[in-house]
Design a protein around this motif. Structure first.
Motif, PDB file in Angstrom:
ATOM      1  N   GLU A   1       0.833  -1.198   0.000  1.00  0.00           N
ATOM      2  CA  GLU A   1       0.000   0.000   0.000  1.00  0.00           C
ATOM      3  C   GLU A   1       0.868   1.249   0.000  1.00  0.00           C
ATOM      4  OE1 GLU A   1      -3.887   1.780   2.402  1.00  0.00           O
ATOM      5  OE2 GLU A   1      -2.634   0.234   3.323  1.00  0.00           O
ATOM      6  N   CYS A   2       0.371   2.302  -0.654  1.00  0.00           N
ATOM      7  CA  CYS A   2       1.065   3.586  -0.688  1.00  0.00           C
ATOM      8  C   CYS A   2       0.156   4.662  -0.105  1.00  0.00           C
ATOM      9  CB  CYS A   2       1.466   3.956  -2.119  1.00  0.00           C
ATOM     10  SG  CYS A   2       2.258   5.572  -2.274  1.00  0.00           S
ATOM     11  N   VAL A   3       0.651   5.351   0.901  1.00  0.00           N
ATOM     12  CA  VAL A   3      -0.067   6.458   1.525  1.00  0.00           C
ATOM     13  C   VAL A   3       0.689   7.746   1.223  1.00  0.00           C
ATOM     14  CG1 VAL A   3      -0.760   7.522   3.705  1.00  0.00           C
ATOM     15  CG2 VAL A   3      -1.113   5.077   3.345  1.00  0.00           C
ATOM     16  N   VAL A   4      -0.033   8.760   0.731  1.00  0.00           N
ATOM     17  CA  VAL A   4       0.588  10.033   0.390  1.00  0.00           C
ATOM     18  C   VAL A   4       0.076  11.106   1.344  1.00  0.00           C
ATOM     19  CG1 VAL A   4       1.004  11.732  -1.417  1.00  0.00           C
ATOM     20  CG2 VAL A   4       0.694   9.325  -2.031  1.00  0.00           C
ATOM     21  N   LEU A   5       1.009  11.862   1.911  1.00  0.00           N
ATOM     22  CA  LEU A   5       0.669  12.961   2.815  1.00  0.00           C
ATOM     23  C   LEU A   5       0.719  14.275   2.050  1.00  0.00           C
ATOM     24  CD1 LEU A   5       2.837  11.981   5.930  1.00  0.00           C
ATOM     25  CD2 LEU A   5       0.508  11.263   5.382  1.00  0.00           C
ATOM     26  N   CYS A   6      -0.370  15.026   2.115  1.00  0.00           N
ATOM     27  CA  CYS A   6      -0.451  16.308   1.427  1.00  0.00           C
ATOM     28  C   CYS A   6      -0.830  17.403   2.413  1.00  0.00           C
ATOM     29  CB  CYS A   6      -1.482  16.254   0.297  1.00  0.00           C
ATOM     30  SG  CYS A   6      -1.115  15.043  -0.994  1.00  0.00           S
ATOM     31  N   GLY A   7      -0.552  18.638   2.046  1.00  0.00           N
ATOM     32  CA  GLY A   7      -0.863  19.777   2.900  1.00  0.00           C
ATOM     33  C   GLY A   7       0.182  20.852   2.715  1.00  0.00           C
ATOM     34  N   GLY A   8      -0.087  22.028   3.247  1.00  0.00           N
ATOM     35  CA  GLY A   8       0.828  23.148   3.101  1.00  0.00           C
ATOM     36  C   GLY A   8       2.094  22.983   3.906  1.00  0.00           C
ATOM     37  N   ASN A   9       3.018  23.918   3.721  1.00  0.00           N
ATOM     38  CA  ASN A   9       4.265  23.909   4.491  1.00  0.00           C
ATOM     39  C   ASN A   9       3.948  24.103   5.969  1.00  0.00           C
ATOM     40  OD1 ASN A   9       5.828  23.659   2.169  1.00  0.00           O
ATOM     41  ND2 ASN A   9       5.947  25.870   1.866  1.00  0.00           N
ATOM     42  N   GLY A  10       4.599  23.317   6.820  1.00  0.00           N
ATOM     43  CA  GLY A  10       4.373  23.418   8.249  1.00  0.00           C
ATOM     44  C   GLY A  10       3.117  22.736   8.740  1.00  0.00           C
ATOM     45  N   ALA A  11       2.490  21.940   7.884  1.00  0.00           N
ATOM     46  CA  ALA A  11       1.233  21.282   8.261  1.00  0.00           C
ATOM     47  C   ALA A  11       1.445  20.136   9.238  1.00  0.00           C
ATOM     48  CB  ALA A  11       0.512  20.776   7.014  1.00  0.00           C
ATOM     49  N   GLY A  12       2.630  19.530   9.205  1.00  0.00           N
ATOM     50  CA  GLY A  12       2.910  18.392  10.072  1.00  0.00           C
ATOM     51  C   GLY A  12       3.313  17.141   9.323  1.00  0.00           C
TER      52      GLY A  12
END
Length: 243
Positions: free
Chosen positions: A40-51
């Motif tokens: 499985e592949c999980v991708v983390l997205c979000g702005g800079n400094g999101a965590g």
């Protein structure tokens, strides 16, 4: 890209249970839980400094969580860190190698740590397209070439869990396509893959689950069935802009 089959069985499982991280008064990551299966592949997205990087650093064993559990293949990181990290490949977002090392020396160093043969180094160098640069010093490489070299050291030992922080930064369109193809191959082998990216098209191509992180919290979780990649990409872009 051709990747040799790993002989050992890749049937592991990754569990994050209510993991959090606090730096003095700053809550960098609120209680966060996640489970992954082999392949499985999980991708983390979000702005800079999101965590996103906080999550990846905890997964890689670089940062100790303030609370919660991290378990890989039944091994709890807090109880046996050396055993936990033994089957992890990690690609950081910054290049910290000695600039005077050649491409070959850089990979040989990591290969010696992982007890990987020199034949495997040659295979990886060819795979990442740096054969003509193998004797060149790392400091002379372009950003994209350094990214490919970092990816090479992360997959040298065929880890069961591959963790990458912004792996497509600096890659040109050709190598982004090569990266996507490689991830698909590694998934078929059973490797678990977690990475962060600002490129929603890449996330839509390879991610089985896309997690949007905002202010240290899970803001959105989407499952990708792979049936409508263009439509899914548009949906990810909408969420990315709203987060």
């Amino acid at each position: 890209m051709e990747v040799k089959e790993k002989e050992s069985k890749l049937d592991g499982n990754l569990v994050l249970e209510a993991v959090s991280k606090q730096y003095k008064k700053n809550q960098a990551l609120h209680p966060f839980s996640m489970r992954m299966r082999a392949g499985e592949c999980v991708v983390l997205c979000g702005g800079n400094g999101a965590g996103k990087s906080t999550i990846l650093n905890i997964l890689a064993g670089i940062s100790k969580p303030t609370a919660g559990k991290v378990i890989l293949n039944g091994i709890e990181m807090e109880k046996d860190k050396m055993a936990y990290v033994a089957d992890i490949g990690y690609m950081p977002d910054e290049f910290l190698a000695q600039g005077e090392m050649s491409v070959w020396e850089f990979l040989r160093f990591y290969a010696s740590l992982r007890m990987v043969s020199e034949d495997k180094i040659d295979q990886i160098i060819m795979q990442i397209g740096l054969v003509e640069k193998m004797q060149e010093q790392v400091k002379a490489l372009s950003k994209g070439m350094r990214q490919r070299l970092l990816l090479a050291q992360a997959i040298l030992a065929d880890p069961e869990l591959l963790i990458m922080d912004e792996p497509t930064n600096g890659l040109d369109p050709f190598w982004i396509n090569e990266f996507i193809e490689l991830i698909q191959i590694l998934k078929k082998k059973g490797m678990m893959i977690v990475f962060s990216t600002h490129m929603m098209d890449v996330a839509a191509e390879v991610g089985d689950r896309i997690l949007f992180i905002h202010e240290g919290k899970l803001a959105e979780s989407l499952v990708n069935d792979g049936k409508d990649i263009p439509g899914f990409t548009r949906r990810l872009l909408e969420l990315y802009r709203s987060n």
